[in-house]
Design a protein around this motif. Structure first.
Motif, PDB file in Angstrom:
ATOM      1  N   GLY A  86       0.780  -1.234   0.000  1.00 37.71           N
ATOM      2  CA  GLY A  86       0.000   0.000   0.000  1.00 37.71           C
ATOM      3  C   GLY A  86       0.811   1.283   0.000  1.00 37.71           C
ATOM      4  N   MET A  87       2.132   1.193  -0.159  1.00 38.41           N
ATOM      5  CA  MET A  87       2.960   2.398  -0.134  1.00 38.41           C
ATOM      6  C   MET A  87       2.602   3.354  -1.277  1.00 38.41           C
ATOM      7  N   MET A  88       2.424   2.836  -2.502  1.00 37.50           N
ATOM      8  CA  MET A  88       2.097   3.720  -3.619  1.00 37.50           C
ATOM      9  C   MET A  88       0.736   4.376  -3.426  1.00 37.50           C
ATOM     10  N   GLU A  89      -0.198   3.661  -2.842  1.00 37.09           N
ATOM     11  CA  GLU A  89      -1.509   4.259  -2.582  1.00 37.09           C
ATOM     12  C   GLU A  89      -1.367   5.430  -1.612  1.00 37.09           C
ATOM     13  N   ARG A  90      -0.547   5.261  -0.572  1.00 35.10           N
ATOM     14  CA  ARG A  90      -0.344   6.346   0.383  1.00 35.10           C
ATOM     15  C   ARG A  90       0.370   7.529  -0.278  1.00 35.10           C
ATOM     16  N   VAL A  91       1.339   7.247  -1.135  1.00 34.08           N
ATOM     17  CA  VAL A  91       2.037   8.316  -1.856  1.00 34.08           C
ATOM     18  C   VAL A  91       1.046   9.075  -2.743  1.00 34.08           C
ATOM     19  N   HIS A  92       0.221   8.348  -3.489  1.00 35.20           N
ATOM     20  CA  HIS A  92      -0.752   8.996  -4.377  1.00 35.20           C
ATOM     21  C   HIS A  92      -1.761   9.820  -3.587  1.00 35.20           C
ATOM     22  N   LYS A  93      -2.253   9.291  -2.489  1.00 32.87           N
ATOM     23  CA  LYS A  93      -3.200  10.036  -1.661  1.00 32.87           C
ATOM     24  C   LYS A  93      -2.568  11.327  -1.142  1.00 32.87           C
ATOM     25  N   THR A  94      -1.316  11.240  -0.730  1.00 33.53           N
ATOM     26  CA  THR A  94      -0.620  12.421  -0.219  1.00 33.53           C
ATOM     27  C   THR A  94      -0.437  13.461  -1.313  1.00 33.53           C
ATOM     28  N   VAL A  95      -0.008  13.013  -2.492  1.00 32.44           N
ATOM     29  CA  VAL A  95       0.191  13.948  -3.605  1.00 32.44           C
ATOM     30  C   VAL A  95      -1.122  14.645  -3.947  1.00 32.44           C
ATOM     31  N   LEU A  96      -2.189  13.895  -4.099  1.00 31.58           N
ATOM     32  CA  LEU A  96      -3.473  14.495  -4.474  1.00 31.58           C
ATOM     33  C   LEU A  96      -4.043  15.371  -3.364  1.00 31.58           C
ATOM     34  N   ALA A  97      -3.805  15.003  -2.115  1.00 29.15           N
ATOM     35  CA  ALA A  97      -4.317  15.796  -1.001  1.00 29.15           C
ATOM     36  C   ALA A  97      -3.640  17.166  -0.928  1.00 29.15           C
ATOM     37  N   HIS A  98      -2.420  17.272  -1.454  1.00 27.23           N
ATOM     38  CA  HIS A  98      -1.694  18.537  -1.393  1.00 27.23           C
ATOM     39  C   HIS A  98      -1.906  19.413  -2.633  1.00 27.23           C
ATOM     40  N   LEU A  99      -2.675  18.942  -3.586  1.00 25.61           N
ATOM     41  CA  LEU A  99      -2.996  19.782  -4.736  1.00 25.61           C
ATOM     42  C   LEU A  99      -4.045  20.812  -4.337  1.00 25.61           C
ATOM     43  N   ASN A 100      -3.889  22.006  -4.813  1.00 27.85           N
ATOM     44  CA  ASN A 100      -4.895  23.041  -4.597  1.00 27.85           C
ATOM     45  C   ASN A 100      -5.869  22.954  -5.771  1.00 27.85           C
ATOM     46  N   PHE A 101      -6.728  21.934  -5.723  1.00 27.19           N
ATOM     47  CA  PHE A 101      -7.618  21.639  -6.844  1.00 27.19           C
ATOM     48  C   PHE A 101      -8.995  21.313  -6.297  1.00 27.19           C
ATOM     49  N   ASP A 102     -10.014  21.917  -6.868  1.00 30.00           N
ATOM     50  CA  ASP A 102     -11.377  21.706  -6.376  1.00 30.00           C
ATOM     51  C   ASP A 102     -12.147  20.644  -7.156  1.00 30.00           C
ATOM     52  N   GLY A 103     -11.481  19.972  -8.106  1.00 30.93           N
ATOM     53  CA  GLY A 103     -12.152  18.933  -8.867  1.00 30.93           C
ATOM     54  C   GLY A 103     -12.796  19.431 -10.142  1.00 30.93           C
ATOM     55  N   GLN A 104     -12.686  20.710 -10.424  1.00 30.48           N
ATOM     56  CA  GLN A 104     -13.254  21.296 -11.632  1.00 30.48           C
ATOM     57  C   GLN A 104     -12.107  21.719 -12.536  1.00 30.48           C
ATOM     58  N   GLY A 105     -12.225  21.461 -13.829  1.00 31.21           N
ATOM     59  CA  GLY A 105     -11.192  21.873 -14.763  1.00 31.21           C
ATOM     60  C   GLY A 105     -10.344  20.708 -15.230  1.00 31.21           C
ATOM     61  N   SER A 106      -9.058  20.994 -15.467  1.00 32.15           N
ATOM     62  CA  SER A 106      -8.165  19.996 -16.051  1.00 32.15           C
ATOM     63  C   SER A 106      -6.936  19.772 -15.186  1.00 32.15           C
ATOM     64  N   LEU A 107      -6.443  18.559 -15.224  1.00 33.94           N
ATOM     65  CA  LEU A 107      -5.165  18.198 -14.591  1.00 33.94           C
ATOM     66  C   LEU A 107      -4.298  17.537 -15.645  1.00 33.94           C
ATOM     67  N   LEU A 108      -3.006  17.822 -15.613  1.00 34.65           N
ATOM     68  CA  LEU A 108      -2.055  17.197 -16.517  1.00 34.65           C
ATOM     69  C   LEU A 108      -0.955  16.562 -15.685  1.00 34.65           C
ATOM     70  N   GLU A 109      -0.712  15.270 -15.912  1.00 32.18           N
ATOM     71  CA  GLU A 109       0.417  14.589 -15.292  1.00 32.18           C
ATOM     72  C   GLU A 109       1.420  14.279 -16.386  1.00 32.18           C
ATOM     73  N   VAL A 110       2.602  14.854 -16.281  1.00 34.26           N
ATOM     74  CA  VAL A 110       3.667  14.615 -17.241  1.00 34.26           C
ATOM     75  C   VAL A 110       4.577  13.549 -16.656  1.00 34.26           C
ATOM     76  N   GLY A 111       4.831  12.503 -17.445  1.00 38.46           N
ATOM     77  CA  GLY A 111       5.627  11.380 -16.956  1.00 38.46           C
ATOM     78  C   GLY A 111       4.776  10.423 -16.152  1.00 38.46           C
ATOM     79  N   CYS A 112       3.615  10.072 -16.678  1.00 39.89           N
ATOM     80  CA  CYS A 112       2.634   9.287 -15.927  1.00 39.89           C
ATOM     81  C   CYS A 112       2.966   7.800 -15.841  1.00 39.89           C
ATOM     82  N   GLY A 113       3.942   7.342 -16.627  1.00 36.46           N
ATOM     83  CA  GLY A 113       4.253   5.909 -16.596  1.00 36.46           C
ATOM     84  C   GLY A 113       3.045   5.098 -16.999  1.00 36.46           C
ATOM     85  N   SER A 114       2.617   4.202 -16.132  1.00 31.80           N
ATOM     86  CA  SER A 114       1.455   3.366 -16.434  1.00 31.80           C
ATOM     87  C   SER A 114       0.133   4.086 -16.180  1.00 31.80           C
TER      88      SER A 114
END
Length: 150
Positions: A86-114
């Motif tokens: 579950g380490m990657m899940e915790r990392v992803h949750k932390t990254v998304l929790a620190h975004l200043n994003f309200d869920g409206q609009g667009s997000l771009l992830e550069v270097g998304c891998g899989s």
């Protein structure tokens, strides 16, 4: 932001048969395993055929270190695997929790891998347009979101 964290808890990537690959490829394990096998063979030959105890001890120490490395990287790989530790899940949750994003609009992830983080973002914010892009060498560029339009 609390709403995002609550919604994220319900998302378990990698538990429905999807395969996101691994951050550590199989050839790493093959190389370490081959070096371990070679060290064991050389240690045995040093003790039994060549009767050079110092060399046998050196190869035995190398074999022990390689075995410890193999066990450690196996454990670490499991910790970072989806559906594993579950380490990657915790990392992803932390990254998304620190975004200043309200869920409206667009997000771009550069270097998304899989695309696992992009997928989690798309599931967390279903009204957002989430795009993940990765360059895979040559002339091949993958747009991850095309693989999982929700």
């Amino acid at each position: 932001m609390k709403q995002n964290q609550v919604q994220q808890k319900e998302i378990r990537l990698g538990t429905h048969g999807e395969h996101y690959g691994s951050w550590m490829s199989n050839p790493v394990f093959y190389v370490v395993g081959a070096l371990l096998a070679l060290s064991v063979v050389l240690a045995v030959l040093s003790f039994t055929v060549f009767h050079i105890a110092a060399l046998g001890v050196l190869f035995s120490v190398a074999a022990a270190a390689l075995l410890a490395l193999l066990v450690w990287i196996t454990w670490i790989r499991k910790q970072y695997a989806f559906g594993g530790g579950g380490m990657m899940e915790r990392v992803h949750k932390t990254v998304l929790a620190h975004l200043n994003f309200d869920g409206q609009g667009s997000l771009l992830e550069v270097g998304c891998g899989s695309g696992a983080l992009s997928i989690r973002a798309a599931l967390t914010w279903p009204d957002a347009e989430v795009t993940g892009i990765d360059y895979w060498g040559g002339s091949k560029t993958e747009v991850c979101h095309e693989l999982y339009i929700l």
